[in-house]
Design a protein around this motif. Sequence first.
Motif, mmCIF file in Angstrom:
data_model
loop_
_atom_site.group_PDB
_atom_site.id
_atom_site.type_symbol
_atom_site.label_atom_id
_atom_site.label_comp_id
_atom_site.label_asym_id
_atom_site.label_seq_id
_atom_site.Cartn_x
_atom_site.Cartn_y
_atom_site.Cartn_z
ATOM 1 N N ILE A 165 0.839 -1.205 0.000
ATOM 2 C CA ILE A 165 0.000 0.000 0.000
ATOM 3 C C ILE A 165 0.873 1.253 0.000
ATOM 4 N N CYS A 166 1.920 1.249 0.799
ATOM 5 C CA CYS A 166 2.843 2.400 0.815
ATOM 6 C C CYS A 166 3.453 2.629 -0.565
ATOM 7 N N PHE A 167 3.932 1.569 -1.206
ATOM 8 C CA PHE A 167 4.549 1.715 -2.526
ATOM 9 C C PHE A 167 3.539 2.191 -3.565
ATOM 10 N N ILE A 168 2.313 1.672 -3.510
ATOM 11 C CA ILE A 168 1.279 2.096 -4.458
ATOM 12 C C ILE A 168 0.960 3.580 -4.269
ATOM 13 N N LEU A 169 0.797 4.008 -3.011
ATOM 14 C CA LEU A 169 0.504 5.422 -2.754
ATOM 15 C C LEU A 169 1.659 6.324 -3.167
ATOM 16 N N LEU A 170 2.886 5.902 -2.887
ATOM 17 C CA LEU A 170 4.047 6.705 -3.284
ATOM 18 C C LEU A 170 4.153 6.801 -4.801
ATOM 19 N N ALA A 171 3.916 5.692 -5.494
ATOM 20 C CA ALA A 171 3.974 5.713 -6.958
ATOM 21 C C ALA A 171 2.881 6.612 -7.520
ATOM 22 N N ARG A 172 1.686 6.511 -6.947
ATOM 23 C CA ARG A 172 0.571 7.347 -7.409
ATOM 24 C C ARG A 172 0.887 8.821 -7.203
ATOM 25 N N LEU A 173 1.387 9.158 -6.037
ATOM 26 C CA LEU A 173 1.711 10.549 -5.751
ATOM 27 C C LEU A 173 2.824 11.054 -6.653
ATOM 28 N N ALA A 174 3.847 10.226 -6.856
ATOM 29 C CA ALA A 174 4.953 10.646 -7.719
ATOM 30 C C ALA A 174 4.463 10.886 -9.146
ATOM 31 N N ILE A 175 3.577 10.030 -9.636
ATOM 32 C CA ILE A 175 3.035 10.208 -10.991
ATOM 33 C C ILE A 175 2.181 11.461 -11.068
ATOM 34 N N VAL A 176 1.320 11.678 -10.059
ATOM 35 C CA VAL A 176 0.484 12.880 -10.031
ATOM 36 C C VAL A 176 1.367 14.120 -9.988
ATOM 37 N N ARG A 177 2.402 14.101 -9.173
ATOM 38 C CA ARG A 177 3.320 15.255 -9.092
ATOM 39 C C ARG A 177 4.017 15.493 -10.417
ATOM 40 N N TRP A 178 4.429 14.417 -11.075
ATOM 41 C CA TRP A 178 5.164 14.519 -12.320
ATOM 42 C C TRP A 178 4.273 15.055 -13.439
ATOM 43 N N LEU A 179 2.990 14.647 -13.434
ATOM 44 C CA LEU A 179 2.080 15.063 -14.489
ATOM 45 C C LEU A 179 1.443 16.428 -14.239
#
Length: 184
Positions: A165-179
């Motif tokens: 769950i931590c990795f999924i949330l971090l990946a989601r946030l990183a993608i949202v930040r990047w986009l």
Amino acid sequence: MKAGSGIPLWIIALLAALCLAVLAWTTLGFVVPFKHETDQAVLDTYFAGYDESAVFHMQTLLDDNETAARLLSAMYFGPELIFPALLTALLFLSFLKLGPVGAWFGRSMHPLVGRTVYLLPFLYGIADYGENISSLIAFGDGGSASLAAHLLPWMTRLKFASLAICFILLARLAIVRWLSPRRD
């Protein structure tokens, strides 16, 4: 400290490097030799989980193989003492670095949701240490070995679930930040 405040990226990079170094120490120093000695993996590496019969099989294996028992014990009193703390710190600081939870989903969130997300790395850390303690007790000669053997598969599942769950949330946030467009 405010979320997203001045946590230097080099601290996160240093924690990531330390996590990788300790993971390499664990893998090359204990997991691989254990597999070579017993032709079986350490239960901590069963990502899909396992049941109590696997724990009882491991107990029998360790009772018959003193070298494997010493390797497992040394792993828990060596790198497994520090790895959960390092990874917990890395996950928590990464969440802080990426900013407030509401920004992750593009809307404001209930404060309780935000606090819960920030607690996930600590849930992982507690579950990992719980798994390690349960392993030491289950594979020892104490009277609580049976209880620990029943608890051990659940601690492993909780550890990997919270970590995923931590990795999924971090990946989601990183993608949202990047986009998302940059605001100056």
